[in-house]
Design an enzyme around this catalytic site. Sequence first.
Site, short mmCIF file in Angstrom:
data_model
loop_
_atom_site.label_atom_id
_atom_site.label_comp_id
_atom_site.label_asym_id
_atom_site.label_seq_id
_atom_site.Cartn_x
_atom_site.Cartn_y
_atom_site.Cartn_z
N HIS A 34 0.84 -1.21 0.00
CA HIS A 34 0.00 0.00 0.00
C HIS A 34 0.87 1.25 0.00
O HIS A 34 2.05 1.22 0.36
CB HIS A 34 -0.91 0.00 1.22
CG HIS A 34 -0.15 0.02 2.53
ND1 HIS A 34 0.35 1.18 3.08
CD2 HIS A 34 0.20 -0.99 3.36
CE1 HIS A 34 0.98 0.89 4.21
NE2 HIS A 34 0.90 -0.42 4.40
N GLU A 39 -1.31 -7.21 7.44
CA GLU A 39 0.05 -7.08 7.94
C GLU A 39 0.29 -8.05 9.09
O GLU A 39 -0.66 -8.53 9.72
CB GLU A 39 0.28 -5.64 8.40
CG GLU A 39 1.66 -5.33 8.97
CD GLU A 39 2.79 -5.57 7.97
OE1 GLU A 39 3.05 -6.76 7.68
OE2 GLU A 39 3.40 -4.60 7.51
#
Length: 205
Positions: free
Chosen positions: A11, A84
């Site tokens: 991202h 994550e």
Amino acid sequence: MKSVKIAFIRHSVTEWNAEGRIQGHFDSPLTKDGRELAAGWIEKLQPQTFDAVLTSDLGRTIETADIITEGLTLPTLRLKGLREQDWGEWSGLTMDELHAKFPGKLDEEVAKGWEFTPNKGENRIECATRGTKALEDGISEIIRTVDKDEIKILTVAHEGVIKSVIYKLLDHDFMPEERKLLKKRRLHWLNWNGELSIERLNEEL
């Protein structure tokens, strides 16, 4: 058998990235610069050439993918398994705050390589296992819904899970003395022909 090419990217820059805060499973929106950076990736990625999109279920990957694919209608899956690495009690802290609150703990964990485990978080082996499974599950779902023999998927995830998945595929260690294989803000290409493999790493975005 269908073949799949996966563009694997992190991202763009978030507010917590800019503040130096650990995000883990927490989330923060992209900054103005982060949104502009993601828009700048459009020319390189040519999103109109993709057949589908995979992201984690966290807003920063969704926002990045939405910017890149603006104006396109592509099948999209948001997968919790692509989140994550879970940094547990360290989430939300800066490095200075982490060292102050848990003296010596970060260095202790870094020295464990694959077994690196933030307090009440997950280790890199766990992250790689669920990240790989999520990626394979997402690919399988797209194969069932996209009627093409050669499929191209944009996958927007997070630094920790990208590293863990790729290092696992390459049987590479996380020990501090080992060479780091992945550069920041780069594009990585994976292939799937019944199993995942690496095509090439670290293309400039």
